[in-house]
Motif scaffolding. Structure first.
Motif, PDB file in Angstrom:
ATOM      1  N   LEU A 199       0.486  -1.401  -0.066  1.00 50.20           N
ATOM      2  CA  LEU A 199      -0.065   0.096  -0.284  1.00 50.20           C
ATOM      3  C   LEU A 199       0.760   1.273  -0.027  1.00 50.20           C
ATOM      4  CD1 LEU A 199      -3.455   0.657   0.427  1.00 50.20           C
ATOM      5  CD2 LEU A 199      -2.851   1.240   2.623  1.00 50.20           C
ATOM      6  N   LEU A 200       0.437   2.125  -1.095  1.00 48.57           N
ATOM      7  CA  LEU A 200       1.444   3.318  -0.975  1.00 48.57           C
ATOM      8  C   LEU A 200       0.229   4.677  -0.185  1.00 48.57           C
ATOM      9  CD1 LEU A 200       1.783   3.351  -5.007  1.00 48.57           C
ATOM     10  CD2 LEU A 200       3.645   3.394  -3.015  1.00 48.57           C
ATOM     11  N   GLU A 201       0.866   5.478  -0.332  1.00 47.37           N
ATOM     12  CA  GLU A 201       0.048   6.628   0.976  1.00 47.37           C
ATOM     13  C   GLU A 201      -0.745   7.311  -0.309  1.00 47.37           C
ATOM     14  OE1 GLU A 201       2.569  10.109   2.117  1.00 47.37           O
ATOM     15  OE2 GLU A 201       4.126   8.613   2.858  1.00 47.37           O
ATOM     16  N   ASN A 202      -0.367   7.116  -1.386  1.00 48.63           N
ATOM     17  CA  ASN A 202      -1.696   7.827  -2.904  1.00 48.63           C
ATOM     18  C   ASN A 202      -2.945   7.211  -2.300  1.00 48.63           C
ATOM     19  OD1 ASN A 202      -0.825   5.609  -3.873  1.00 48.63           O
ATOM     20  ND2 ASN A 202      -0.480   7.178  -5.724  1.00 48.63           N
ATOM     21  N   THR A 203      -2.520   5.549  -2.360  1.00 50.95           N
ATOM     22  CA  THR A 203      -3.513   4.431  -1.599  1.00 50.95           C
ATOM     23  C   THR A 203      -3.699   3.293  -3.060  1.00 50.95           C
ATOM     24  OG1 THR A 203      -5.793   5.445  -2.620  1.00 50.95           O
ATOM     25  CG2 THR A 203      -4.904   6.114  -0.058  1.00 50.95           C
ATOM     26  N   GLY A 204      -2.892   3.739  -3.575  1.00 48.53           N
ATOM     27  CA  GLY A 204      -2.939   2.830  -5.172  1.00 48.53           C
ATOM     28  C   GLY A 204      -1.738   1.809  -4.486  1.00 48.53           C
ATOM     29  N   SER A 205      -0.768   1.026  -4.753  1.00 48.10           N
ATOM     30  CA  SER A 205      -0.177  -0.732  -4.291  1.00 48.10           C
ATOM     31  C   SER A 205       0.814  -0.979  -5.626  1.00 48.10           C
ATOM     32  CB  SER A 205      -0.962  -1.438  -4.252  1.00 48.10           C
ATOM     33  OG  SER A 205      -1.465  -2.065  -5.022  1.00 48.10           O
ATOM     34  N   ALA A 206       1.934  -1.131  -4.655  1.00 45.36           N
ATOM     35  CA  ALA A 206       3.094  -1.505  -6.034  1.00 45.36           C
ATOM     36  C   ALA A 206       3.398  -2.843  -5.144  1.00 45.36           C
ATOM     37  CB  ALA A 206       3.824  -0.636  -5.739  1.00 45.36           C
ATOM     38  N   LEU A 207       4.390  -2.963  -6.337  1.00 44.18           N
ATOM     39  CA  LEU A 207       5.937  -4.734  -5.683  1.00 44.18           C
ATOM     40  C   LEU A 207       6.533  -4.022  -4.750  1.00 44.18           C
ATOM     41  CD1 LEU A 207       5.515  -5.803  -9.155  1.00 44.18           C
ATOM     42  CD2 LEU A 207       3.327  -6.160  -7.636  1.00 44.18           C
ATOM     43  N   ARG A 208       6.415  -5.602  -3.938  1.00 38.97           N
ATOM     44  CA  ARG A 208       7.671  -4.656  -2.869  1.00 38.97           C
ATOM     45  C   ARG A 208       8.109  -5.855  -2.866  1.00 38.97           C
ATOM     46  NH1 ARG A 208       9.377  -1.813   1.671  1.00 38.97           N
ATOM     47  NH2 ARG A 208      10.345  -2.851   2.694  1.00 38.97           N
ATOM     48  N   VAL A 230      12.548   2.451  -5.425  1.00 40.03           N
ATOM     49  CA  VAL A 230      12.753   2.443  -3.894  1.00 40.03           C
ATOM     50  C   VAL A 230      13.854   2.066  -2.554  1.00 40.03           C
ATOM     51  CG1 VAL A 230      11.978   4.129  -1.319  1.00 40.03           C
ATOM     52  CG2 VAL A 230      10.942   4.810  -3.204  1.00 40.03           C
ATOM     53  N   ARG A 231      14.727   1.716  -2.379  1.00 46.76           N
ATOM     54  CA  ARG A 231      15.999   0.974  -1.712  1.00 46.76           C
ATOM     55  C   ARG A 231      15.696   1.518  -0.422  1.00 46.76           C
ATOM     56  NH1 ARG A 231      19.027   2.628  -6.396  1.00 46.76           N
ATOM     57  NH2 ARG A 231      20.340   3.924  -4.758  1.00 46.76           N
ATOM     58  N   GLU A 232      15.416   0.291   0.262  1.00 48.17           N
ATOM     59  CA  GLU A 232      16.058   0.380   1.695  1.00 48.17           C
ATOM     60  C   GLU A 232      17.255   0.066   2.648  1.00 48.17           C
ATOM     61  OE1 GLU A 232      12.169  -1.039   3.589  1.00 48.17           O
ATOM     62  OE2 GLU A 232      11.103  -0.042   1.966  1.00 48.17           O
ATOM     63  N   ASP A 233      17.871   0.070   3.399  1.00 50.06           N
ATOM     64  CA  ASP A 233      18.902   0.327   3.756  1.00 50.06           C
ATOM     65  C   ASP A 233      19.363  -1.463   3.921  1.00 50.06           C
ATOM     66  OD1 ASP A 233      20.104   2.392   3.768  1.00 50.06           O
ATOM     67  OD2 ASP A 233      19.429   2.583   5.716  1.00 50.06           O
ATOM     68  N   ASN A 234      18.431  -2.085   4.283  1.00 51.10           N
ATOM     69  CA  ASN A 234      18.179  -3.800   4.279  1.00 51.10           C
ATOM     70  C   ASN A 234      19.112  -4.608   3.607  1.00 51.10           C
ATOM     71  OD1 ASN A 234      16.135  -4.188   3.891  1.00 51.10           O
ATOM     72  ND2 ASN A 234      15.334  -4.941   5.979  1.00 51.10           N
ATOM     73  N   GLY A 235      17.922  -3.732   1.967  1.00 48.75           N
ATOM     74  CA  GLY A 235      18.103  -4.913   0.328  1.00 48.75           C
ATOM     75  C   GLY A 235      16.530  -4.652   0.184  1.00 48.75           C
ATOM     76  N   SER A 236      15.590  -3.776   0.957  1.00 47.49           N
ATOM     77  CA  SER A 236      14.067  -4.009   0.174  1.00 47.49           C
ATOM     78  C   SER A 236      14.317  -3.680  -0.057  1.00 47.49           C
ATOM     79  CB  SER A 236      13.626  -4.180   1.972  1.00 47.49           C
ATOM     80  OG  SER A 236      13.726  -4.744   2.710  1.00 47.49           O
ATOM     81  N   PHE A 237      13.707  -3.361  -0.969  1.00 47.88           N
ATOM     82  CA  PHE A 237      12.680  -2.486  -1.755  1.00 47.88           C
ATOM     83  C   PHE A 237      11.308  -2.210  -2.618  1.00 47.88           C
ATOM     84  CE2 PHE A 237      13.832  -5.626  -4.596  1.00 47.88           C
ATOM     85  CZ  PHE A 237      13.561  -5.345  -6.452  1.00 47.88           C
ATOM     86  N   TYR A 238      10.938  -1.363  -3.156  1.00 51.90           N
ATOM     87  CA  TYR A 238       9.199  -0.964  -3.716  1.00 51.90           C
ATOM     88  C   TYR A 238       8.975   0.022  -5.022  1.00 51.90           C
ATOM     89  CZ  TYR A 238       8.146   3.239  -1.434  1.00 51.90           C
ATOM     90  OH  TYR A 238       8.621   4.380  -0.987  1.00 51.90           O
ATOM     91  N   GLU A 239       8.381  -1.581  -5.710  1.00 47.93           N
ATOM     92  CA  GLU A 239       8.388  -0.270  -7.296  1.00 47.93           C
ATOM     93  C   GLU A 239       8.240   1.647  -7.239  1.00 47.93           C
ATOM     94  OE1 GLU A 239       6.975  -2.664  -9.352  1.00 47.93           O
ATOM     95  OE2 GLU A 239       8.460  -4.124  -9.647  1.00 47.93           O
ATOM     96  N   ALA A 240       8.641   2.240  -7.052  1.00 46.75           N
ATOM     97  CA  ALA A 240       7.836   3.732  -6.761  1.00 46.75           C
ATOM     98  C   ALA A 240       8.010   3.992  -8.864  1.00 46.75           C
ATOM     99  CB  ALA A 240       8.787   4.655  -7.015  1.00 46.75           C
ATOM    100  N   GLU A 241       7.047   5.398  -8.994  1.00 49.76           N
ATOM    101  CA  GLU A 241       6.425   6.261  -9.880  1.00 49.76           C
ATOM    102  C   GLU A 241       7.559   6.166 -10.496  1.00 49.76           C
ATOM    103  OE1 GLU A 241       3.871   8.043  -9.998  1.00 49.76           O
ATOM    104  OE2 GLU A 241       2.696   7.398  -7.770  1.00 49.76           O
TER     105      GLU A 241
END
Ligand code: DNO
Length: 391
Positions: free
Chosen positions: A118-127, A303-314
């Motif tokens: 779930l994204l802030e704009n209420t759409g959703s992405a792959l993570r 958008v990358r996170e420190d531990n290697g996680s990421f999600y697909e951004a705009e």
């Protein structure tokens, strides 16, 4: 750049008409109905091609002809499988399609842990969430020696997460990881995936790379002879999963592959979202170094996170500089034009968010919504036009 769109086949909920309305002119497609390892018949290619052309579009790229695991390990019937692969390339060339995207990921194709983030704009992405993945590998799959692949901190977080998981969450995570995503290769049970993992771990990185180069030594001359450009897709994500070797994750990996067999037909799919999930990959630099061997691009951001996680951004947001990347690609195209080479780079808006109008629709494939990609393509097209105007 050629604006293309991935269309799976006539069962794709997104029709060719909708794709034409989105403004794409080219199609990226694959004969998913042919089992991995079998020859792609010319007749099937021509039927698919005429469907595409009747809609006023062109079939520019094959994505993908999957590479059978036995070719990657050089076991079993691999010689016959390579012969079949060569014949498929010949048939693709004879059907008039110039680009073939493929990958050499061991065991699992592209992988995400959450298909509805779930994204802030209420759409959703792959993570891709590292903690979820480790929880699966160590506590659900219970792969032998799995904990040796991760830091103590990640294991502690994964354990805490696993202890909170409901049965439903466990089965959802499992199917996200091992059942295979759209266009991906490989669907496993717990037992079959463990056996496949062991086999590839034994091969190691050098072994897997050597097998890739041997495969290329056989197929690239055939591709050359029929005017097909092979373009390898990077590992997604671009780091080891399940302790498996990975050989298409970094700029150095690509350098080794392209110099391994030096031919215009041995090229790259620059998937911005895959390479860009590592902070140490510089996409613009890759365009500068690999230049004329970049045959196809997937434009997507993360958008990358420190531990290697990421999600697909705009498409224009996230940690990769999409404008800089497009600028580098346009410069590569103008170099080609100066040399009299008419090879615009096919690009596709890779993945898109799931937005309100499609969120209740059961047929939308993860990452392959209409609206999310339509929005992505429109934004990317805007950047391409603005940068082209300036030049
Ligand atoms: C995911 C895609 C993959 C990719 C294949 C390439 O969306 O990028 O399905 O097409 O792995 O061989």
């Amino acid at each position: 750049m050629l604006e293309t769109w991935r269309w799976f086949d006539s069962n794709d909920p997104i029709s060719l008409k909708k794709i034409a309305q989105a403004g794409a002119s080219g199609i990226v497609s694959s004969l998913n109905e042919i089992p991995t390892g079998d020859v792609w018949p010319l007749d099937n290619l021509l039927v698919r091609k005429s469907m595409i052309e009747e809609a006023g579009l062109t079939w520019d790229v094959v994505e993908s002809i999957p590479v059978h695991n036995d070719i990657k390990t050089r076991t079993g019937d691999f010689e016959k499988l390579i012969e079949n692969y060569k014949q498929s390339i010949v048939n693709v060339g004879n059907a008039g399609i110039k680009y073939v995207c493929y990958n050499f990921m061991p065991v699992v194709d592209w992988t995400r842990t959450n298909l509805d983030y779930l994204l802030e704009n209420t759409g959703s992405a792959l993570r891709f969430d590292m903690v979820d993945f480790v929880a699966y590998d160590v506590y659900i799959l219970c792969r032998k020696n799995a904990s040796a692949s991760y830091s103590d901190e990640l294991i502690a977080e994964a354990k805490a997460y696993f202890e909170r998981m409901s049965e439903e969450q466990v089965s959802m995570l499992e199917s996200n990881i091992i059942a295979g995503l759209p266009g991906g290769e490989g669907s496993y049970t717990r037992e079959t995936i463990k056996a496949a993992i062991e086999e590839f771990i034994a091969l190691g990185e050098d072994g897997l790379r050597a097998n890739l180069i041997k495969f290329l030594a056989e197929i690239v001359p055939v591709a050359e002879s029929v005017g097909v450009n092979m373009c390898i897709h990077p590992d997604d994500p671009p780091f080891s999963l399940f302790g498996l070797p990975r050989v298409v994750s970094t700029q150095d990996d690509v350098r080794k592959i392209l110099s391994g067999i030096d031919s215009q037909s041995n090229g790259l799919t620059l998937c911005a979202g895959s390479f860009g999930a590592r902070g140490d990959n510089n996409l613009e630099d890759m365009v500068k170094e690999f230049g004329s061997k970049i045959h196809f691009v997937h434009l997507r951001n993360v958008v990358r996170e420190d531990n290697g996680s990421f999600y697909e951004a705009e498409h224009l947001d996230g940690d990769n500089d999409m404008v800089g990347l497009i600028d580098a690609l346009l410069q590569e195209e103008s170099k080609r034009r100066e040399k009299g080479i008419n090879m615009p780079i096919p690009m596709r808006p890779d993945h898109g968010h799931l937005l309100e109008d499609e969120s209740a629709s059961p047929n939308v494939k993860p990452g392959y919504s209409y609206l999310g990609r339509l929005k992505g393509l429109a934004e990317l097209r805007g950047v391409i036009h603005a940068l082209s105007y300036r030049k």
